[in-house]
Design a protein around this motif. Sequence first.
Motif, PDB file in Angstrom:
ATOM      1  N   PRO A 229     -31.672  41.529 -15.351  1.00 32.47           N
ATOM      2  CA  PRO A 229     -31.704  42.854 -15.764  1.00 32.47           C
ATOM      3  C   PRO A 229     -30.825  43.821 -15.442  1.00 32.47           C
ATOM      4  CG  PRO A 229     -33.217  42.288 -14.159  1.00 32.47           C
ATOM      5  CD  PRO A 229     -32.620  41.194 -14.517  1.00 32.47           C
ATOM      6  N   GLN A 230     -29.908  43.481 -14.225  1.00 30.63           N
ATOM      7  CA  GLN A 230     -28.765  44.373 -13.761  1.00 30.63           C
ATOM      8  C   GLN A 230     -27.620  44.230 -14.800  1.00 30.63           C
ATOM      9  OE1 GLN A 230     -29.854  41.661 -12.587  1.00 30.63           O
ATOM     10  NE2 GLN A 230     -27.813  40.047 -12.476  1.00 30.63           N
ATOM     11  N   ARG A 231     -27.657  43.336 -15.752  1.00 33.71           N
ATOM     12  CA  ARG A 231     -26.392  43.176 -16.912  1.00 33.71           C
ATOM     13  C   ARG A 231     -26.529  44.234 -17.968  1.00 33.71           C
ATOM     14  NH1 ARG A 231     -25.308  37.429 -18.749  1.00 33.71           N
ATOM     15  NH2 ARG A 231     -23.797  38.605 -19.878  1.00 33.71           N
ATOM     16  N   PHE A 232     -27.993  44.586 -18.231  1.00 38.08           N
ATOM     17  CA  PHE A 232     -28.261  44.984 -19.271  1.00 38.08           C
ATOM     18  C   PHE A 232     -28.536  46.655 -19.059  1.00 38.08           C
ATOM     19  CE2 PHE A 232     -29.491  40.694 -19.907  1.00 38.08           C
ATOM     20  CZ  PHE A 232     -28.338  40.344 -20.702  1.00 38.08           C
ATOM     21  N   THR A 233     -27.363  47.334 -18.790  1.00 40.25           N
ATOM     22  CA  THR A 233     -27.470  48.784 -18.810  1.00 40.25           C
ATOM     23  C   THR A 233     -26.944  49.399 -20.258  1.00 40.25           C
ATOM     24  OG1 THR A 233     -25.195  48.800 -17.968  1.00 40.25           O
ATOM     25  CG2 THR A 233     -26.941  48.750 -16.629  1.00 40.25           C
ATOM     26  N   PRO A 234     -27.201  50.845 -20.499  1.00 46.42           N
ATOM     27  CA  PRO A 234     -26.667  51.311 -21.676  1.00 46.42           C
ATOM     28  C   PRO A 234     -25.176  50.761 -22.044  1.00 46.42           C
ATOM     29  CG  PRO A 234     -28.105  52.980 -20.508  1.00 46.42           C
ATOM     30  CD  PRO A 234     -27.929  51.755 -19.475  1.00 46.42           C
ATOM     31  N   GLY A 235     -25.159  50.360 -23.405  1.00 51.37           N
ATOM     32  CA  GLY A 235     -23.879  50.022 -23.868  1.00 51.37           C
ATOM     33  C   GLY A 235     -23.715  48.559 -23.977  1.00 51.37           C
ATOM     34  N   ALA A 236     -24.499  47.990 -23.218  1.00 51.11           N
ATOM     35  CA  ALA A 236     -24.555  46.397 -23.169  1.00 51.11           C
ATOM     36  C   ALA A 236     -25.302  45.969 -24.504  1.00 51.11           C
ATOM     37  CB  ALA A 236     -25.405  45.664 -21.959  1.00 51.11           C
ATOM     38  N   ARG A 237     -24.685  44.628 -24.990  1.00 46.02           N
ATOM     39  CA  ARG A 237     -25.002  44.181 -26.376  1.00 46.02           C
ATOM     40  C   ARG A 237     -25.287  42.862 -26.195  1.00 46.02           C
ATOM     41  NH1 ARG A 237     -21.781  47.003 -30.468  1.00 46.02           N
ATOM     42  NH2 ARG A 237     -21.258  45.256 -31.719  1.00 46.02           N
ATOM     43  N   ILE A 238     -26.427  42.335 -26.939  1.00 46.28           N
ATOM     44  CA  ILE A 238     -27.014  41.046 -26.952  1.00 46.28           C
ATOM     45  C   ILE A 238     -27.029  40.502 -28.376  1.00 46.28           C
ATOM     46  CG2 ILE A 238     -29.006  39.558 -26.372  1.00 46.28           C
ATOM     47  CD1 ILE A 238     -29.878  41.988 -24.454  1.00 46.28           C
ATOM     48  N   PRO A 239     -26.242  39.290 -28.877  1.00 45.91           N
ATOM     49  CA  PRO A 239     -26.002  39.254 -30.218  1.00 45.91           C
ATOM     50  C   PRO A 239     -27.176  38.001 -30.258  1.00 45.91           C
ATOM     51  CG  PRO A 239     -24.096  38.206 -29.164  1.00 45.91           C
ATOM     52  CD  PRO A 239     -24.902  39.290 -28.205  1.00 45.91           C
ATOM     53  N   VAL A 240     -28.071  37.857 -31.267  1.00 45.74           N
ATOM     54  CA  VAL A 240     -28.938  36.599 -31.589  1.00 45.74           C
ATOM     55  C   VAL A 240     -28.973  36.423 -32.807  1.00 45.74           C
ATOM     56  CG1 VAL A 240     -31.398  35.835 -31.003  1.00 45.74           C
ATOM     57  CG2 VAL A 240     -30.434  37.536 -29.499  1.00 45.74           C
ATOM     58  N   PHE A 241     -28.634  35.211 -33.288  1.00 49.83           N
ATOM     59  CA  PHE A 241     -28.769  34.615 -34.612  1.00 49.83           C
ATOM     60  C   PHE A 241     -30.224  34.491 -35.167  1.00 49.83           C
ATOM     61  CE2 PHE A 241     -28.617  31.127 -37.768  1.00 49.83           C
ATOM     62  CZ  PHE A 241     -27.690  31.899 -38.681  1.00 49.83           C
ATOM     63  N   VAL A 242     -30.578  35.301 -36.025  1.00 50.09           N
ATOM     64  CA  VAL A 242     -32.029  35.403 -36.472  1.00 50.09           C
ATOM     65  C   VAL A 242     -32.435  34.966 -38.083  1.00 50.09           C
ATOM     66  CG1 VAL A 242     -33.977  36.968 -36.846  1.00 50.09           C
ATOM     67  CG2 VAL A 242     -32.473  37.251 -34.825  1.00 50.09           C
ATOM     68  N   VAL A 243     -33.169  34.122 -38.218  1.00 49.64           N
ATOM     69  CA  VAL A 243     -33.412  33.475 -39.417  1.00 49.64           C
ATOM     70  C   VAL A 243     -34.862  33.738 -40.069  1.00 49.64           C
ATOM     71  CG1 VAL A 243     -33.819  31.431 -40.658  1.00 49.64           C
ATOM     72  CG2 VAL A 243     -31.911  31.476 -38.758  1.00 49.64           C
ATOM     73  N   GLY A 244     -34.882  34.159 -41.240  1.00 46.05           N
ATOM     74  CA  GLY A 244     -36.138  34.918 -41.776  1.00 46.05           C
ATOM     75  C   GLY A 244     -36.684  33.519 -42.654  1.00 46.05           C
ATOM     76  N   ALA A 245     -37.767  33.805 -43.493  1.00 46.43           N
ATOM     77  CA  ALA A 245     -38.511  32.689 -44.208  1.00 46.43           C
ATOM     78  C   ALA A 245     -37.995  32.587 -45.587  1.00 46.43           C
ATOM     79  CB  ALA A 245     -40.028  32.798 -44.287  1.00 46.43           C
TER      80      ALA A 245
END
Length: 325
Positions: A229-245
């Motif tokens: 949790p200490q890494r995710f302060t305002p401005g931090a970004r988390i990319p996730v590859f997301v697939v729909g149906a």
Amino acid sequence: MLALAVLLHAVVLRALPWGAGVGGDVGSAARPAMQVRQITAAVVLPSPPAPTRAPRQPAAAPDRPARAAAVAVVGTVPPAAVNEAAAATEPTPEAPPSADTGGQAPPSFATQFAPAMVLSYEMRRSGLRGEAQLVWQPRGERYTLALTGAAAGQPLLAWASTGGFDSAGLAPERFVNRSRGRDVRAANFQRESARISFSSSTASYPLLAGAQDRLSWMLQLPAIVQAAPQRFTPGARIPVFVVGARGDADVWTFEVEAVEALELPTGRIERALRLLREPRRPYDTRVEVWLDPALHHLPVRVRLITATTGEGNEFALKHWHALPP
């Protein structure tokens, strides 16, 4: 008499066929023989060398621009994917490149998942008010995840994700989407062949590490934040590859917007972490999610809105309870 005999003899000689050309016309008889020798000589003489021609351009020269374009495509798509697309009767779409990740697969993160539990939400959808329930059940190396929603006694949605775990977190195997008035659609994560296929589309994508479906991201994202949790302060970004149906896939980049107080049906949360995923194309999904640090960073409020129409689903936590392990 003698003169008459000589005259008769001359007449006879002129009447003979071989007598033609005799007496002053011998040269005309010799000419055909000379012409024949000249023709014969022309036949037996060596033929002059054939003229040197300019080299012909290769037949493939007009295709050079197309080949150059193909090389450019190979530079951005995995070679195996290019080979499969070339062999198919219909082009095989590949994972859309994202400017957020430079066209590469998103990085992997450490994860820490919440225990089994049920989260109940107040649900809003297209002016309707109802209730929804998120059921999270990790069991050893497997998991099941289901989100159902209804309003006025009518089902609005039924999503389900099943799979296991790997070094990148959740490893979905099948995502099923059943919405009101629509047939069941499914995305299949074929881990043996490292491809993602669909029940209602011919689209196919490479199975990237950490890839999630449109439901599993709701547990994957909290697990990433919970692990560090200490890494995710305002401005931090988390990319996730997301697939729909429906054959859709893209990198969803969640940016930490703020830490803020939040009023919910279940009560007030003083330090909810708000993250935002902005859409990148028309009819894409804008995602706004609030995570509660006191609840394993699970989502306590979620907005899923279609960029063009402004319609979608909104969930606000009412209560929750743990399930037996």
